[in-house]
Design a protein around this motif. Structure first.
Motif, PDB file in Angstrom:
ATOM      1  N   ALA A  40      -2.840   0.464  10.838  1.00  0.00           N
ATOM      2  CA  ALA A  40      -2.343  -0.229   9.472  1.00  0.00           C
ATOM      3  C   ALA A  40      -1.985  -0.237   8.692  1.00  0.00           C
ATOM      4  O   ALA A  40      -0.618  -0.716   8.270  1.00  0.00           O
ATOM      5  CB  ALA A  40      -3.821  -0.899   9.485  1.00  0.00           C
ATOM      6  N   ALA A  41      -1.957   1.347   8.059  1.00  0.00           N
ATOM      7  CA  ALA A  41      -1.362   1.756   6.693  1.00  0.00           C
ATOM      8  C   ALA A  41       0.003   2.299   7.106  1.00  0.00           C
ATOM      9  O   ALA A  41       1.494   1.427   6.828  1.00  0.00           O
ATOM     10  CB  ALA A  41      -1.785   3.381   6.670  1.00  0.00           C
ATOM     11  N   LEU A  42       0.532   2.591   8.609  1.00  0.00           N
ATOM     12  CA  LEU A  42       1.929   2.435   9.387  1.00  0.00           C
ATOM     13  C   LEU A  42       2.534   1.431   9.655  1.00  0.00           C
ATOM     14  O   LEU A  42       3.982   0.992   9.328  1.00  0.00           O
ATOM     15  CB  LEU A  42       2.042   4.024  10.362  1.00  0.00           C
ATOM     16  N   ALA A  43       1.844   0.736   9.701  1.00  0.00           N
ATOM     17  CA  ALA A  43       1.809  -1.323   9.746  1.00  0.00           C
ATOM     18  C   ALA A  43       2.684  -1.754   8.976  1.00  0.00           C
ATOM     19  O   ALA A  43       3.278  -2.536   8.777  1.00  0.00           O
ATOM     20  CB  ALA A  43       0.781  -1.932  10.731  1.00  0.00           C
ATOM     21  N   LEU A  44       1.744  -1.066   7.851  1.00  0.00           N
ATOM     22  CA  LEU A  44       2.052  -1.730   6.028  1.00  0.00           C
ATOM     23  C   LEU A  44       3.086  -0.491   6.006  1.00  0.00           C
ATOM     24  O   LEU A  44       3.720  -1.650   4.369  1.00  0.00           O
ATOM     25  CB  LEU A  44       1.307  -1.951   5.021  1.00  0.00           C
ATOM     26  N   GLY A  45       3.636  -0.299   6.290  1.00  0.00           N
ATOM     27  CA  GLY A  45       5.230   0.836   5.746  1.00  0.00           C
ATOM     28  C   GLY A  45       4.994   1.785   4.873  1.00  0.00           C
ATOM     29  O   GLY A  45       5.546   2.433   4.424  1.00  0.00           O
ATOM     30  N   VAL A  46       3.899   2.382   4.968  1.00  0.00           N
ATOM     31  CA  VAL A  46       3.044   3.267   4.520  1.00  0.00           C
ATOM     32  C   VAL A  46       3.813   3.923   5.001  1.00  0.00           C
ATOM     33  O   VAL A  46       4.347   5.225   6.230  1.00  0.00           O
ATOM     34  CB  VAL A  46       1.748   3.484   4.115  1.00  0.00           C
ATOM     35  N   MET A  47       4.315   5.658   4.386  1.00  0.00           N
ATOM     36  CA  MET A  47       5.425   6.388   4.932  1.00  0.00           C
ATOM     37  C   MET A  47       4.531   7.187   5.391  1.00  0.00           C
ATOM     38  O   MET A  47       3.031   8.207   4.950  1.00  0.00           O
ATOM     39  CB  MET A  47       5.730   6.982   3.513  1.00  0.00           C
ATOM     40  N   PRO A  48       4.576   7.724   6.548  1.00  0.00           N
ATOM     41  CA  PRO A  48       3.366   9.078   7.447  1.00  0.00           C
ATOM     42  C   PRO A  48       3.140  10.176   6.323  1.00  0.00           C
ATOM     43  O   PRO A  48       1.724  10.439   6.612  1.00  0.00           O
ATOM     44  CB  PRO A  48       4.241   8.898   8.926  1.00  0.00           C
ATOM     45  N   GLU A  49       3.952  10.801   5.790  1.00  0.00           N
ATOM     46  CA  GLU A  49       3.074  12.211   5.621  1.00  0.00           C
ATOM     47  C   GLU A  49       2.108  11.325   3.780  1.00  0.00           C
ATOM     48  O   GLU A  49       1.570  12.350   3.041  1.00  0.00           O
ATOM     49  CB  GLU A  49       4.442  12.793   4.070  1.00  0.00           C
ATOM     50  N   ARG A  50       2.410  10.093   4.020  1.00  0.00           N
ATOM     51  CA  ARG A  50       0.858   9.833   2.641  1.00  0.00           C
ATOM     52  C   ARG A  50       0.194   8.780   3.586  1.00  0.00           C
ATOM     53  O   ARG A  50      -0.440   8.176   2.945  1.00  0.00           O
ATOM     54  CB  ARG A  50       1.685   8.636   1.760  1.00  0.00           C
ATOM     55  N   ILE A  51       0.067   9.532   5.073  1.00  0.00           N
ATOM     56  CA  ILE A  51      -0.996   9.357   5.751  1.00  0.00           C
ATOM     57  C   ILE A  51      -2.262  10.948   6.231  1.00  0.00           C
ATOM     58  O   ILE A  51      -1.542  11.340   6.902  1.00  0.00           O
ATOM     59  CB  ILE A  51      -1.114   8.321   7.417  1.00  0.00           C
ATOM     60  N   SER A  52      -2.970  10.253   5.691  1.00  0.00           N
ATOM     61  CA  SER A  52      -4.140  11.286   6.182  1.00  0.00           C
ATOM     62  C   SER A  52      -5.640  11.213   7.261  1.00  0.00           C
ATOM     63  O   SER A  52      -5.971  10.031   7.031  1.00  0.00           O
ATOM     64  CB  SER A  52      -4.928  12.461   5.293  1.00  0.00           C
ATOM     65  N   THR A  53      -5.694  11.876   7.966  1.00  0.00           N
ATOM     66  CA  THR A  53      -6.655  11.406   8.846  1.00  0.00           C
ATOM     67  C   THR A  53      -7.889  12.753   8.524  1.00  0.00           C
ATOM     68  O   THR A  53      -8.156  14.279   8.842  1.00  0.00           O
ATOM     69  CB  THR A  53      -6.489  11.397  10.441  1.00  0.00           C
ATOM     70  N   VAL A  54      -9.443  12.977   9.369  1.00  0.00           N
ATOM     71  CA  VAL A  54      -9.769  13.335   9.257  1.00  0.00           C
ATOM     72  C   VAL A  54     -10.760  13.821  10.658  1.00  0.00           C
ATOM     73  O   VAL A  54     -11.173  14.758  10.746  1.00  0.00           O
ATOM     74  CB  VAL A  54     -11.582  13.401   8.236  1.00  0.00           C
ATOM     75  N   ALA A  55     -11.051  12.344  11.534  1.00  0.00           N
ATOM     76  CA  ALA A  55     -11.113  12.350  12.801  1.00  0.00           C
ATOM     77  C   ALA A  55     -10.596  12.277  14.028  1.00  0.00           C
ATOM     78  O   ALA A  55     -11.190  11.526  14.188  1.00  0.00           O
ATOM     79  CB  ALA A  55     -12.928  11.860  12.503  1.00  0.00           C
ATOM     80  N   ALA A  56      -9.072  12.391  13.645  1.00  0.00           N
ATOM     81  CA  ALA A  56      -8.567  12.230  14.650  1.00  0.00           C
ATOM     82  C   ALA A  56      -7.696  12.837  15.365  1.00  0.00           C
ATOM     83  O   ALA A  56      -6.816  12.672  16.540  1.00  0.00           O
ATOM     84  CB  ALA A  56      -7.859  10.892  13.910  1.00  0.00           C
ATOM     85  N   GLY A  57      -7.713  14.063  14.743  1.00  0.00           N
ATOM     86  CA  GLY A  57      -6.685  15.274  15.679  1.00  0.00           C
ATOM     87  C   GLY A  57      -5.749  15.375  15.252  1.00  0.00           C
ATOM     88  O   GLY A  57      -5.065  14.701  14.079  1.00  0.00           O
ATOM     89  N   VAL A  98       0.728  -1.060   0.451  1.00  0.00           N
ATOM     90  CA  VAL A  98      -0.264   0.161   0.106  1.00  0.00           C
ATOM     91  C   VAL A  98       0.844   2.041   0.008  1.00  0.00           C
ATOM     92  O   VAL A  98       1.692   1.113   0.887  1.00  0.00           O
ATOM     93  CB  VAL A  98      -0.784   0.246   1.157  1.00  0.00           C
ATOM     94  N   THR A  99       0.562   2.934  -0.736  1.00  0.00           N
ATOM     95  CA  THR A  99       1.564   3.247  -1.108  1.00  0.00           C
ATOM     96  C   THR A  99       0.963   4.552   0.078  1.00  0.00           C
ATOM     97  O   THR A  99       1.565   5.482  -0.313  1.00  0.00           O
ATOM     98  CB  THR A  99       1.756   3.659  -2.508  1.00  0.00           C
ATOM     99  N   ALA A 100      -0.464   4.527   0.415  1.00  0.00           N
ATOM    100  CA  ALA A 100      -0.606   5.793   0.474  1.00  0.00           C
ATOM    101  C   ALA A 100      -2.332   5.316   1.366  1.00  0.00           C
ATOM    102  O   ALA A 100      -3.139   4.343   1.034  1.00  0.00           O
ATOM    103  CB  ALA A 100      -1.359   7.243  -0.535  1.00  0.00           C
ATOM    104  N   ALA A 101      -3.099   6.207   2.244  1.00  0.00           N
ATOM    105  CA  ALA A 101      -3.860   5.435   3.123  1.00  0.00           C
ATOM    106  C   ALA A 101      -5.176   6.757   3.311  1.00  0.00           C
ATOM    107  O   ALA A 101      -4.150   8.282   3.695  1.00  0.00           O
ATOM    108  CB  ALA A 101      -3.605   4.289   4.414  1.00  0.00           C
ATOM    109  N   THR A 102      -6.153   7.357   4.525  1.00  0.00           N
ATOM    110  CA  THR A 102      -6.742   8.139   4.234  1.00  0.00           C
ATOM    111  C   THR A 102      -7.469   7.499   5.140  1.00  0.00           C
ATOM    112  O   THR A 102      -8.472   6.466   4.713  1.00  0.00           O
ATOM    113  CB  THR A 102      -7.595   8.698   3.398  1.00  0.00           C
ATOM    114  N   ASP A 103      -7.367   8.105   6.574  1.00  0.00           N
ATOM    115  CA  ASP A 103      -8.865   7.260   7.689  1.00  0.00           C
ATOM    116  C   ASP A 103      -9.645   8.221   8.132  1.00  0.00           C
ATOM    117  O   ASP A 103      -9.699   9.396   8.105  1.00  0.00           O
ATOM    118  CB  ASP A 103      -8.051   6.658   9.363  1.00  0.00           C
ATOM    119  N   LEU A 104     -11.404   7.757   7.622  1.00  0.00           N
ATOM    120  CA  LEU A 104     -12.121   8.795   7.856  1.00  0.00           C
ATOM    121  C   LEU A 104     -12.897   8.513   8.341  1.00  0.00           C
ATOM    122  O   LEU A 104     -13.918   9.416   8.888  1.00  0.00           O
ATOM    123  CB  LEU A 104     -13.174   8.172   5.992  1.00  0.00           C
ATOM    124  N   PHE A 105     -12.489   7.926   9.718  1.00  0.00           N
ATOM    125  CA  PHE A 105     -12.778   7.238  10.393  1.00  0.00           C
ATOM    126  C   PHE A 105     -12.409   7.714  12.539  1.00  0.00           C
ATOM    127  O   PHE A 105     -13.657   8.110  12.950  1.00  0.00           O
ATOM    128  CB  PHE A 105     -14.053   6.304  10.561  1.00  0.00           C
TER     129      PHE A 105
END
Length: 306
Positions: free
Chosen positions: A224-241, A210-217
């Motif tokens: 999980a994305a971090l555990a899969l090796g996705v770089m933090p700057e390619r992960i976004s969240t909208v409800a986690a602060g 997996v190369t990117a992720a967004t968590d909408l919940f």
């Protein structure tokens, strides 16, 4: 007199009332919208139920209800520009959308012209969910060749995020309940059940990674994305602060590009993006509509008609 959904105290759907209120009129710099449809969002019932959340948005009781709307401009106040009587519009007015008439002051209140070929019911679902999805994806930049993991993919924001990521050329894996797998596949995503062991299940679906992720919940998909090796700057969240480590990107609809909603409406009119309407209720059944939406198991959007 006109009608508006109001609540006098914070609580669940039972506090919502359709009440007669004085008919509002557009003042200087304002326009009045004759509302025909309103789309529900999780933030609507969360604000009505939780005083501490309402306070963050500057909302006190008694209050109106709802944010997203569509309808027709029927009054234009002196000095108001950009809109004329008869214009079809859609947009978002926090905490007062579900009413026969809504007075708005653009640009502080977000209104867009509704393009020909887009119904009011569909237009009423777009502002909050569409802009949130656009911002969540802009933060991670999906592109051809990416495999994007989307958490909460079957919800109101998720249905936009899945399709926008697909339009960007990415492969999409979306978390959902097993009963929603068919729904997500029809939107173009490969479904995966949320819950314990998510990273392992995603690894089986995407052996190439997996190369990117967004968590909408929440944070499960981001973790999980971090555990899969996705770089933090390619992960976004909208409800986690904000991420205390400063890597994962917290975002929301206010961060969306200025033309994001126009791009979404254009894609809908062109037949490139669909908006699943899970249920439609007349305003007299506002409590039933909110109870369904608050149950968190709606596949798509809930619309209230006036």
């Amino acid at each position: 007199m006109s009608r508006a959904v109001m609540y006098q105290a914070f609580g669940g759907p039972e506090v919502l009332e359709l009440r007669e209120v004085p008919e509002p009129h557009a003042g200087p710099g304002e326009v009045r919208v004759r509302v025909t449809a309103a789309g529900l969002n999780p933030m609507d019932w969360i604000i009505a139920a939780q005083p501490e959340v309402a306070a963050r948005f500057g909302i006190t009781v008694p209050s109106g209800f709802g944010s997203d709307l569509a309808g027709v401009i029927d009054e234009v106040g002196e000095g108001a520009t950009g809109f004329a009587v008869g214009d079809r519009v859609h947009g978002s007015v926090l905490g007062r959308a579900i009413a026969d008439y809504v007075v708005a002051r653009p640009p502080a209140d977000a209104l867009w012209h509704t393009p020909q070929g887009l119904s009011d019911k569909l237009a009423s679902t777009l502002a909050v969910a569409g802009l949130t999805a656009a911002a969540a994806l802009a933060a991670i930049g999906p592109r051809p060749g990416d495999t994007v993991l989307i958490g909460g993919a079957a919800g109101g924001v998720g249905v936009f995020a899945v399709q926008l990521a697909r339009l960007a050329g990415s492969t999409v894996i979306g978390t959902c309940s097993p009963g929603t797998f068919g729904f997500l596949r029809r939107l173009g995503a490969e479904p995966v059940a949320y819950g314990d062991g998510l990273a392992d299940r995603v690894r089986e679906l995407a052996p190439g990674g997996v190369t990117a992720a967004t968590d909408l919940f929440g944070t499960e998909t981001a973790q999980a994305a971090l555990a899969l090796g996705v770089m933090p700057e390619r992960i976004s969240t909208v409800a986690a602060g904000p991420d205390p480590r400063g890597g994962i990107r917290a975002t929301g609809g206010l961060d969306a590009a200025p033309d994001a909603l126009e791009q979404i409406t254009g894609a809908i009119v062109a037949g490139e993006l669909t908006v699943p309407i899970a249920a439609e209720f007349p305003v007299e059944r506002i409590r039933d509509a909110v109870a369904l939406q608050a149950g968190r198991h709606v596949h798509g959007k809930v619309v209230v008609t006036l």
